[in-house]
Design a protein around this motif. Structure first.
Motif, mmCIF file in Angstrom:
data_model
loop_
_atom_site.group_PDB
_atom_site.id
_atom_site.type_symbol
_atom_site.label_atom_id
_atom_site.label_comp_id
_atom_site.label_asym_id
_atom_site.label_seq_id
_atom_site.Cartn_x
_atom_site.Cartn_y
_atom_site.Cartn_z
ATOM 1 N N PHE A 1 -6.370 34.413 12.189
ATOM 2 C CA PHE A 1 -4.698 34.870 11.882
ATOM 3 C C PHE A 1 -3.933 34.510 13.014
ATOM 4 N N THR A 2 -3.552 32.976 12.931
ATOM 5 C CA THR A 2 -2.785 32.687 14.051
ATOM 6 C C THR A 2 -1.433 32.169 13.338
ATOM 7 N N ALA A 3 -0.262 31.961 14.139
ATOM 8 C CA ALA A 3 0.875 31.167 13.384
ATOM 9 C C ALA A 3 0.632 30.074 12.878
ATOM 10 N N ALA A 4 -0.126 29.410 13.805
ATOM 11 C CA ALA A 4 -0.166 27.898 13.267
ATOM 12 C C ALA A 4 -0.924 27.737 11.976
ATOM 13 N N ILE A 5 -2.013 28.418 11.861
ATOM 14 C CA ILE A 5 -2.712 28.451 10.636
ATOM 15 C C ILE A 5 -2.121 29.077 9.565
ATOM 16 N N CYS A 6 -1.324 30.149 9.792
ATOM 17 C CA CYS A 6 -0.202 30.637 8.566
ATOM 18 C C CYS A 6 0.487 29.576 8.142
ATOM 19 N N LYS A 7 1.358 28.860 8.993
ATOM 20 C CA LYS A 7 2.214 27.892 8.810
ATOM 21 C C LYS A 7 1.376 26.573 8.088
ATOM 22 N N GLY A 8 0.330 26.437 8.381
ATOM 23 C CA GLY A 8 -0.217 25.300 7.712
ATOM 24 C C GLY A 8 -0.678 25.480 6.537
ATOM 25 N N LEU A 9 -1.045 26.802 6.322
ATOM 26 C CA LEU A 9 -1.347 27.291 4.854
ATOM 27 C C LEU A 9 -0.380 26.991 3.984
ATOM 28 N N GLU A 10 0.543 27.534 4.310
ATOM 29 C CA GLU A 10 2.143 27.542 3.288
ATOM 30 C C GLU A 10 2.153 26.279 3.190
ATOM 31 N N GLU A 11 2.366 25.312 4.077
ATOM 32 C CA GLU A 11 2.632 23.791 4.119
ATOM 33 C C GLU A 11 1.797 23.166 3.038
ATOM 34 N N ARG A 12 0.599 23.663 2.874
ATOM 35 C CA ARG A 12 -0.429 23.076 2.020
ATOM 36 C C ARG A 12 -0.344 23.668 0.497
ATOM 37 N N GLY A 13 0.437 24.844 0.354
ATOM 38 C CA GLY A 13 0.471 25.494 -0.874
ATOM 39 C C GLY A 13 -0.696 26.206 -1.178
ATOM 40 N N LEU A 14 -1.368 27.109 -0.176
ATOM 41 C CA LEU A 14 -2.587 27.648 -0.488
ATOM 42 C C LEU A 14 -2.244 29.245 -0.317
ATOM 43 N N TYR A 15 -3.069 29.889 -1.265
ATOM 44 C CA TYR A 15 -2.862 31.377 -1.091
ATOM 45 C C TYR A 15 -4.049 31.883 0.013
ATOM 46 N N GLY A 16 -3.510 32.076 1.235
ATOM 47 C CA GLY A 16 -4.497 32.248 2.261
ATOM 48 C C GLY A 16 -4.566 33.909 2.400
ATOM 49 N N VAL A 17 -5.594 34.376 2.411
ATOM 50 C CA VAL A 17 -6.075 35.882 2.824
ATOM 51 C C VAL A 17 -7.013 35.953 3.991
ATOM 52 N N ILE A 18 -6.491 36.570 5.058
ATOM 53 C CA ILE A 18 -7.041 36.566 6.285
ATOM 54 C C ILE A 18 -7.244 38.247 6.633
ATOM 55 N N GLY A 19 -8.576 38.154 7.315
ATOM 56 C CA GLY A 19 -8.880 39.820 7.483
ATOM 57 C C GLY A 19 -8.047 40.161 8.742
ATOM 58 N N TYR A 20 -7.949 41.502 8.715
ATOM 59 C CA TYR A 20 -7.138 42.396 9.659
ATOM 60 C C TYR A 20 -7.807 42.936 11.108
ATOM 61 N N ARG A 21 -7.255 42.512 12.046
ATOM 62 C CA ARG A 21 -7.953 43.367 13.234
ATOM 63 C C ARG A 21 -6.914 44.103 13.910
ATOM 64 N N ARG A 22 -7.185 45.172 14.223
ATOM 65 C CA ARG A 22 -6.386 46.355 14.949
ATOM 66 C C ARG A 22 -6.066 45.649 16.241
#
Length: 448
Positions: A281-302
């Motif tokens: 769960f990093t900004a770069a990964i999230c940005k990359g998933l959106e650029e590739r049109g992928l529905y990303g689901v990433i776990g939550y860490r408190r």
């Protein structure tokens, strides 16, 4: 009446090796799944065509290694002893009961000399994945990725400390462009270009036994020299579609996007969703998933915060004004955007000085509250919202049944807790063969 048994060890019996192997044996199912003769063609260029002693059949060599990984036999000497007495192993290798088993040194020397630097292990893994795709065992719609550690064959006490340049990330060019665009929009001067001399220097621990391993220090994980196996598993039948090895000092998110693109290009996959652990769960990964049109689901860490302090979520971001609003109604204004891509916001100390929540808000000497927000935080928030949707919950729940179970089987049954060899390339070969054997077993059982 009790009688002594008559000696039967030296009786002549007419049997065939095929009769001695049960019809439902795993090796029978695997043998019917894949024709291993392609290995001979792939390594033919590594052998002399018209000179030297007759070589050990490479198909037999690799099938012997498969037996070791399938049944968790870590020692090559022990593997040869098991083949000597196990008729199912002999049948799988095409050896008769009276045939001499190859010496362990023959296998080890071929592995060390002949196949070093070749891509045969990657080709074997890719061929097994292609076989699974032909049998429609790979859906390619949802991919799950995670990493696990393998203990390096090195004593954690035997080390030296060396100065090293901090590794650069693959998305730095895109980040620099985003930072410059953001600074320009806010009327800030452009930053000086990055240079090799400006790269951060770090002191790292290097093993004197296996210098290519990495010294791992993580919460809840053992400390010492380890390697990381970054593995991607298909969501349909948990077929492993990619395995990538790095030292344990490499963060999970660093090779993710490049490995995702590589396997999609190699096998023609067109995923629509991915499931990832909270470590991705990093900004770069999230940005990359959106650029590739992928529905990303990433776990939550408190997030970690000081007890009694206000969490960052207590401050409301106002996108239209590019400001933060504190619980007491004060506005934190934008000041600058740094090289790492973070926008900085600060409060007015004159107002904070008389705030009733000052002690729970900040401990700064100048009584100023400071917050940061990444330039790609919008993508991060959109990806984070997916885990709360019904589709996201269902997708993420399948993660423990695919990639986590794949790692559990590898560690419990296929000797994946420890690195058998030293050096990044040899550990990579171990992970590729182990993953190929797991895929072979899944294909065989599914087709049976």
């Amino acid at each position: 009446m009790l009688k002594d048994p008559s000696p039967q060890q030296f009786e002549l019996e007419m049997v065939t090796l095929d009769e001695l192997v049960p019809q439902n044996h795993l090796l029978r199912k695997i043998d019917a799944t894949l024709d291993f003769s392609f290995i001979r063609d792939r390594v033919r260029h590594l052998y002399c065509a018209d000179n030297g002693r007759p070589a050990l059949d490479p198909v037999l060599l690799f099938k012997a290694l498969f037996i070791g990984y399938l049944f968790g036999i870590r020692s090559e000497r022990q593997l040869m002893r098991e083949i000597q007495v196990n008729v199912a192993y002999r049948w799988f290798l095409g050896l008769r009961l009276t045939d001499k088993v190859p010496d362990a040194s023959t296998i080890s020397q071929n592995r060390r000399r002949r196949f070093t630097g070749s891509d045969i292990h990657q080709e074997i893994f890719d061929t097994v994945v292609e076989q699974a795709m032909k049998k429609r065992l790979v859906g390619g719609e949802v991919l799950y990725t995670d990493s696990t550690h393998l203990k390096a064959n090195a004593n954690k006490q035997r080390l030296v400390r060396q100065e090293a340049t901090q590794s650069t990330l693959s998305y730095l060019d895109a980040l620099d462009a985003a930072v410059e665009e953001d600074r320009q929009q806010h009327g800030k001067k452009p930053l000086t270009p990055r240079t090799s001399s400006s790269a951060a220097k770090v002191i790292k621990k290097v093993s004197t036994t296996d210098p290519e391993s990495g010294y791992m220090v993580r919460d809840g994980k053992p400390t010492g020299f380890f390697y990381l196996d970054h593995r991607t598993v298909d969501g349909k039948h948990a077929i492993i579609t990619d395995t990538h090895v790095t030292p344990a000092t490499v963060h999970d998110s660093v090779p993710y996007l490049s490995r995702l693109d590589a396997q999609c290009q190699r096998f023609g996959l067109s995923p629509i969703g991915v499931g990832l652990d909270a470590g991705y769960f990093t900004a770069a990964i999230c940005k990359g998933l959106e650029e590739r049109g992928l529905y990303g689901v990433i776990g939550y860490r408190r997030p970690n915060k000081i007890k009694g302090y206000l969490p960052k979520r207590a401050f409301t971001y106002q996108a239209e004004l590019n400001t933060y609003l504190c619980p007491e109604g004060q506005t934190l204004i934008y000041t600058t955007t740094d090289r790492k891509g973070y926008r900085h916001y600060r409060s007015d100390p004159e107002q904070c000085r008389h705030c009733p929540q000052l002690s729970a808000c900040t401990r700064s000497r100048d009584q100023t509250k400071r917050l940061t927000r990444h330039v790609w935080s919008d993508a991060k928030e959109r990806i984070d919202a997916h885990r709360l949707t019904p589709i996201g919950k269902k997708l993420y729940q399948r993660r423990k049944e695919t990639v986590e179970r794949s790692f559990a089987d590898a560690k419990q049954l296929h000797g994946h807790r420890y690195a058998r060899f030293r050096g990044l390339e040899k550990v990579r070969e171990q992970c590729l063969l182990a993953a190929a054997c797991q895929n072979l077993k899944k294909i065989a059982l599914a087709m049976a």
